[in-house]
Design a protein around this motif. Structure first.
Motif, PDB file in Angstrom:
ATOM      1  N   GLU A 217       0.859  -1.181   0.000  1.00 14.96           N
ATOM      2  CA  GLU A 217       0.000   0.000   0.000  1.00 14.96           C
ATOM      3  C   GLU A 217       0.897   1.233   0.000  1.00 14.96           C
ATOM      4  OE1 GLU A 217      -2.801  -0.233   3.196  1.00 14.96           O
ATOM      5  OE2 GLU A 217      -3.323  -2.323   2.763  1.00 14.96           O
ATOM      6  N   VAL A 218       0.575   2.195  -0.855  1.00 21.67           N
ATOM      7  CA  VAL A 218       1.410   3.388  -1.025  1.00 21.67           C
ATOM      8  C   VAL A 218       0.517   4.615  -1.014  1.00 21.67           C
ATOM      9  CG1 VAL A 218       3.061   4.575  -2.510  1.00 21.67           C
ATOM     10  CG2 VAL A 218       3.046   2.073  -2.435  1.00 21.67           C
ATOM     11  N   ARG A 219       0.906   5.634  -0.233  1.00 22.53           N
ATOM     12  CA  ARG A 219       0.140   6.884  -0.175  1.00 22.53           C
ATOM     13  C   ARG A 219       1.070   8.080  -0.326  1.00 22.53           C
ATOM     14  NH1 ARG A 219      -4.059   8.066   4.396  1.00 22.53           N
ATOM     15  NH2 ARG A 219      -4.642   9.599   2.813  1.00 22.53           N
ATOM     16  N   GLY A 220       0.575   9.071  -1.058  1.00 23.89           N
ATOM     17  CA  GLY A 220       1.224  10.371  -1.097  1.00 23.89           C
ATOM     18  C   GLY A 220       2.649  10.380  -1.611  1.00 23.89           C
ATOM     19  N   CYS A 221       2.979   9.500  -2.523  1.00 21.34           N
ATOM     20  CA  CYS A 221       4.349   9.455  -3.032  1.00 21.34           C
ATOM     21  C   CYS A 221       4.430  10.093  -4.418  1.00 21.34           C
ATOM     22  CB  CYS A 221       4.858   8.013  -3.056  1.00 21.34           C
ATOM     23  SG  CYS A 221       5.002   7.295  -1.402  1.00 21.34           S
ATOM     24  N   CYS A 222       5.651  10.286  -4.893  1.00 20.76           N
ATOM     25  CA  CYS A 222       5.887  11.044  -6.123  1.00 20.76           C
ATOM     26  C   CYS A 222       6.026  10.152  -7.350  1.00 20.76           C
ATOM     27  CB  CYS A 222       7.158  11.878  -5.958  1.00 20.76           C
ATOM     28  SG  CYS A 222       8.619  10.876  -5.548  1.00 20.76           S
ATOM     29  N   PHE A 223       5.679   8.889  -7.250  1.00 23.13           N
ATOM     30  CA  PHE A 223       5.985   7.942  -8.308  1.00 23.13           C
ATOM     31  C   PHE A 223       5.011   8.063  -9.480  1.00 23.13           C
ATOM     32  CE2 PHE A 223       6.893   5.608  -4.200  1.00 23.13           C
ATOM     33  CZ  PHE A 223       8.188   6.092  -4.118  1.00 23.13           C
ATOM     34  N   SER A 224       5.514   7.763 -10.653  1.00 23.12           N
ATOM     35  CA  SER A 224       4.693   7.809 -11.865  1.00 23.12           C
ATOM     36  C   SER A 224       3.996   6.472 -12.083  1.00 23.12           C
ATOM     37  CB  SER A 224       5.572   8.122 -13.084  1.00 23.12           C
ATOM     38  OG  SER A 224       6.466   7.029 -13.332  1.00 23.12           O
ATOM     39  N   GLU A 225       3.009   6.488 -12.954  1.00 24.71           N
ATOM     40  CA  GLU A 225       2.307   5.245 -13.300  1.00 24.71           C
ATOM     41  C   GLU A 225       3.272   4.197 -13.839  1.00 24.71           C
ATOM     42  OE1 GLU A 225      -0.702   6.109 -16.095  1.00 24.71           O
ATOM     43  OE2 GLU A 225      -2.113   6.936 -14.633  1.00 24.71           O
ATOM     44  N   ARG A 226       4.158   4.625 -14.706  1.00 24.32           N
ATOM     45  CA  ARG A 226       5.069   3.660 -15.332  1.00 24.32           C
ATOM     46  C   ARG A 226       5.995   3.020 -14.297  1.00 24.32           C
ATOM     47  NH1 ARG A 226       6.656   1.641 -19.830  1.00 24.32           N
ATOM     48  NH2 ARG A 226       8.845   1.105 -20.244  1.00 24.32           N
ATOM     49  N   ALA A 227       6.499   3.823 -13.360  1.00 25.62           N
ATOM     50  CA  ALA A 227       7.371   3.273 -12.319  1.00 25.62           C
ATOM     51  C   ALA A 227       6.616   2.285 -11.446  1.00 25.62           C
ATOM     52  CB  ALA A 227       7.948   4.403 -11.474  1.00 25.62           C
ATOM     53  N   LEU A 228       5.362   2.600 -11.129  1.00 31.86           N
ATOM     54  CA  LEU A 228       4.548   1.680 -10.328  1.00 31.86           C
ATOM     55  C   LEU A 228       4.357   0.353 -11.068  1.00 31.86           C
ATOM     56  CD1 LEU A 228       1.906   4.229  -9.013  1.00 31.86           C
ATOM     57  CD2 LEU A 228       3.486   2.922  -7.581  1.00 31.86           C
ATOM     58  N   ALA A 229       4.089   0.455 -12.370  1.00 31.70           N
ATOM     59  CA  ALA A 229       3.870  -0.753 -13.162  1.00 31.70           C
ATOM     60  C   ALA A 229       5.146  -1.598 -13.234  1.00 31.70           C
ATOM     61  CB  ALA A 229       3.398  -0.379 -14.566  1.00 31.70           C
ATOM     62  N   LEU A 230       6.288  -0.958 -13.447  1.00 32.42           N
ATOM     63  CA  LEU A 230       7.543  -1.693 -13.527  1.00 32.42           C
ATOM     64  C   LEU A 230       7.906  -2.325 -12.183  1.00 32.42           C
ATOM     65  CD1 LEU A 230       9.672   0.754 -15.731  1.00 32.42           C
ATOM     66  CD2 LEU A 230       8.564  -1.380 -16.432  1.00 32.42           C
ATOM     67  N   ALA A 231       7.617  -1.603 -11.089  1.00 26.44           N
ATOM     68  CA  ALA A 231       7.900  -2.143  -9.765  1.00 26.44           C
ATOM     69  C   ALA A 231       7.067  -3.396  -9.492  1.00 26.44           C
ATOM     70  CB  ALA A 231       7.621  -1.083  -8.698  1.00 26.44           C
ATOM     71  N   VAL A 232       5.816  -3.363  -9.881  1.00 27.80           N
ATOM     72  CA  VAL A 232       4.944  -4.531  -9.690  1.00 27.80           C
ATOM     73  C   VAL A 232       5.509  -5.736 -10.430  1.00 27.80           C
ATOM     74  CG1 VAL A 232       2.683  -5.488 -10.303  1.00 27.80           C
ATOM     75  CG2 VAL A 232       2.837  -3.239  -9.220  1.00 27.80           C
ATOM     76  N   MET A 233       6.014  -5.534 -11.629  1.00 25.70           N
ATOM     77  CA  MET A 233       6.543  -6.647 -12.411  1.00 25.70           C
ATOM     78  C   MET A 233       7.819  -7.225 -11.789  1.00 25.70           C
ATOM     79  SD  MET A 233       4.268  -6.969 -14.650  1.00 25.70           S
ATOM     80  CE  MET A 233       5.000  -8.164 -15.746  1.00 25.70           C
ATOM     81  N   GLN A 234       8.536  -6.422 -10.997  1.00 22.33           N
ATOM     82  CA  GLN A 234       9.753  -6.910 -10.357  1.00 22.33           C
ATOM     83  C   GLN A 234       9.487  -7.578  -9.015  1.00 22.33           C
ATOM     84  OE1 GLN A 234      13.448  -4.227 -12.026  1.00 22.33           O
ATOM     85  NE2 GLN A 234      12.462  -3.524 -10.155  1.00 22.33           N
ATOM     86  N   LEU A 235       8.364  -7.269  -8.382  1.00 20.89           N
ATOM     87  CA  LEU A 235       8.026  -7.858  -7.081  1.00 20.89           C
ATOM     88  C   LEU A 235       7.319  -9.184  -7.326  1.00 20.89           C
ATOM     89  CD1 LEU A 235       6.817  -4.562  -5.369  1.00 20.89           C
ATOM     90  CD2 LEU A 235       8.847  -5.883  -4.714  1.00 20.89           C
ATOM     91  N   ASP A 236       8.089 -10.246  -7.374  1.00 14.58           N
ATOM     92  CA  ASP A 236       7.584 -11.545  -7.826  1.00 14.58           C
ATOM     93  C   ASP A 236       6.459 -12.110  -6.961  1.00 14.58           C
ATOM     94  OD1 ASP A 236       9.382 -11.518  -9.900  1.00 14.58           O
ATOM     95  OD2 ASP A 236      10.931 -12.614  -8.792  1.00 14.58           O
TER      96      ASP A 236
END
Length: 592
Positions: free
Chosen positions: A491-510
């Motif tokens: 769960e993430v709140r109030g951060c500066c991350f972009s949609e693309r970074a969130l998507a790439l992070a999800v793909m790396q968190l196996d």
């Protein structure tokens, strides 16, 4: 001639009977899942012997898929995301218990325990459940649920005569009358736990509580609402009859302090939570304070010194819940007096009530003392007004049993002693190797990209995580996502991350199975999120919205809610009850 016994011998030389006996001792869901994947036969034995199932989100599977566990005895089902507890999720998001209850009524003949959390349960659902499974049902928990009334409860208590546990805590229900409690007291003689704490009820009778205590001699835990008719002074008969009672919570103080001296609590009472207790009423706790193992002070009217005086009388305390009016002084007394403490929860409160006394603040001073004095801590959740790297290092050094750590840095103080907290967070995570749940809610500048990378690197066993206002850029999130090998819910709140970074992070968190984000750099169409689309992965978008909130002074306050992302694995693909306030991202969860 074929030996019939050989037909019963499975692969690896283990008979069905032996495997069933072994399976009975495997309780961890992950171990069960691994065993069921060995071969088809083991999959079937797992289905036959599984007694308990927890479904962390009701849309991750369908009621029909439960049918293979035909001997199921206990089911826990969660509906709305955890953020719903803080009014961050639209009220109409979903989480309906009806389809599950219909399946339970038709298919599960051995079900004894049912726990719904943050779900919409209607009176008709409760009536169907009670009529179909009432003779076997021993445990029913409606935890933070809504949609039902006391009419539904009446069906439950009339048909479920062997209920040992009935929990309604923090549920929102419509009160029509108090007949449900009267029927429960009249017809149930085996009840052990009754909980309607933090619920607005005013039509129940104290006489019914007296009757319940007289009929249910095994009653060990009762938590009630705080309405005036449940004044502690009028519960004298209940306390006298409930001789086995070990836990009591709720009630209120509406009489003079002298009258409360007449109250005699049950001899085994060791878990207590008295609402609106003030300084004049504290004396009623002192006679048995030394035997208390749990103390709930979330709704008392005590200042810092009152907390200190009471805590000093409780040397055997293992669980404490309080608001931050307890202050650093209270934590220091806690560290000196309660060496056996295992769980501590400190909610915010003093700043909301306009209490400016510096004693009523929790900071690095109190946390450092707590860590050194209460080394058996397993759970720590705290709102702090100030924090340092050194205090986090103290927790990592002394609290080796900590499995759940949650810290929120309040924004009332403009000047913070020691930011960023990169080194302190690293030391805490390195020292607390048993951590399974971790929440860190800071402010801009509280944790750099380096610190976010430390969280990923040293959270080897963490399964659930909440991050608020951490990191500086997408680089920090991507570095974080290279670690956390066992992270299942983020769960993430109030951060500066972009949609693309969130998507790439999800793909790396196996291991990730669930993602909730509020506040991020959104694109016009949400198309950057398509990078994390894959089979069985649902992505829901909740657009920005404005809500009107009524504060304690009955003034209207407009609250702006940023856009949200909710993504999760689902074996059933797209759900079919999306409200107008939520839209799924195309393409939907793609099934193989």
């Amino acid at each position: 001639m074929a030996n019939p016994h050989l037909n019963r011998v499975m692969s690896f030389g283990i008979t069905d009977e032996a495997l069933e006996l072994v399976m009975a001792y495997i309780h961890d869901p992950r171990d069960r899942d691994a065993v069921s994947r060995v071969c088809r036969k083991w999959y079937e034995i797992d289905a036959l012997t599984r007694k308990h199932i927890t479904i962390a989100l009701c849309y991750t599977t369908s009621p029909e898929r439960l049918r293979r566990f035909r001997c199921l005895e206990s089911l826990k089902l969660k509906g709305k995301p955890r953020a719903a507890m803080f009014n961050l999720i639209p009220e109409d998001w979903g989480g309906y218990a009806g389809p599950w209850i219909r399946e339970i009524a038709e298919s599960f003949n051995y079900l004894k325990a049912l726990h719904f959390r943050r779900m919409i349960v209607e009176d008709a659902d409760l009536e169907l459940l009670a009529r179909a499974r009432g003779r076997l049902l021993q445990v029913l928990k409606l935890d933070k649920c809504s949609g039902f009334s006391t009419d539904g409860l009446l069906h439950v208590v009339r048909h479920c005569r062997w209920l040992r546990t009935l929990v309604l805590e923090e549920s929102y229900l419509v009160e029509r009358d108090g007949q449900w409690l009267h029927e429960l007291a009249l017809n149930n003689s085996v009840l052990e736990t009754l909980n309607f704490y933090l619920i607005d009820l005013s039509k129940i009778s104290v006489r019914d509580l007296d009757l319940l205590a007289g009929n249910c001699r095994s009653l060990v835990s009762v938590k009630i609402s705080d309405c005036e008719i449940l004044d502690l002074f009028y519960l004298v008969g209940f306390f006298r009859a409930a001789v086995a009672l070990e836990e009591f919570g709720g009630g209120s103080f509406n009489e003079s302090a002298e009258k409360y001296s007449l109250i005699s609590f049950p001899p085994k009472l060791c878990r207590l939570g008295l609402s609106y207790m003030g300084r004049n009423e504290m004396s009623i706790v002192f006679p048995f304070a030394s035997q208390l193992k749990k103390l709930d002070l979330l709704y008392v009217m005590l200042d810092t010194e009152d907390h200190c005086q009471l805590i000093q009388q409780c040397p055997n305390l293992e669980i404490l819940e309080a608001r931050n009016v307890i202050g650093d002084r209270g934590l220091e007394v806690l560290a000196q007096s309660c060496r056996r403490l295992k769980r501590l929860r400190i909610e915010r409160g003093a700043d909301e009530q306009g209490m400016e006394d510096e004693q009523g603040l929790v900071s690095q001073r109190g946390l450092s003392a707590l860590a050194q004095g209460c080394v058996e801590l397993e759970y720590l959740a705290v709102y702090v007004s100030d924090i340092t790297n050194a205090s986090l290092e103290s927790i990592g050094t002394y609290c080796k049993n900590l499995s759940d750590f949650r810290l929120v840095l309040l924004d009332r103080e403009e000047r913070i002693t020691d930011l960023p907290l990169d080194n302190g967070v690293r030391a805490l995570l390195r020292g607390c190797e048993k951590l399974r749940r971790f929440a860190l809610y800071l402010r801009v500048g509280g944790l750099t990209n380096v610190g976010l990378g430390y969280i990923g690197q040293y959270s080897q066993n963490v399964r659930w995580m909440l991050l608020g206002y951490v990191g500086e850029s997408d680089d920090g999130l991507l570095e974080f996502s290279r670690g956390c090998p066992n992270l299942q819910k983020l769960e993430v709140r109030g951060c500066c991350f972009s949609e693309r970074a969130l998507a790439l992070a999800v793909m790396q968190l196996d291991s990730l199975r669930y993602l909730w984000v509020q506040g991020y750099r959104a694109s016009a169409t949400g198309s950057d999120l398509l990078a994390m689309v894959r089979p069985f992965w649902n992505i829901e978008l909740i657009p920005p919205r404005r809500c009107v909130h009524i504060d304690e002074q009955e003034n209207e306050v407009v609250i702006e809610h940023p856009a949200q992302i909710l993504a999760y694995y689902s074996l059933v693909g797209q759900r079919n009850d999306y409200p107008e306030t939520v839209r799924p991202l195309e393409p939907f969860a793609m099934n193989n």
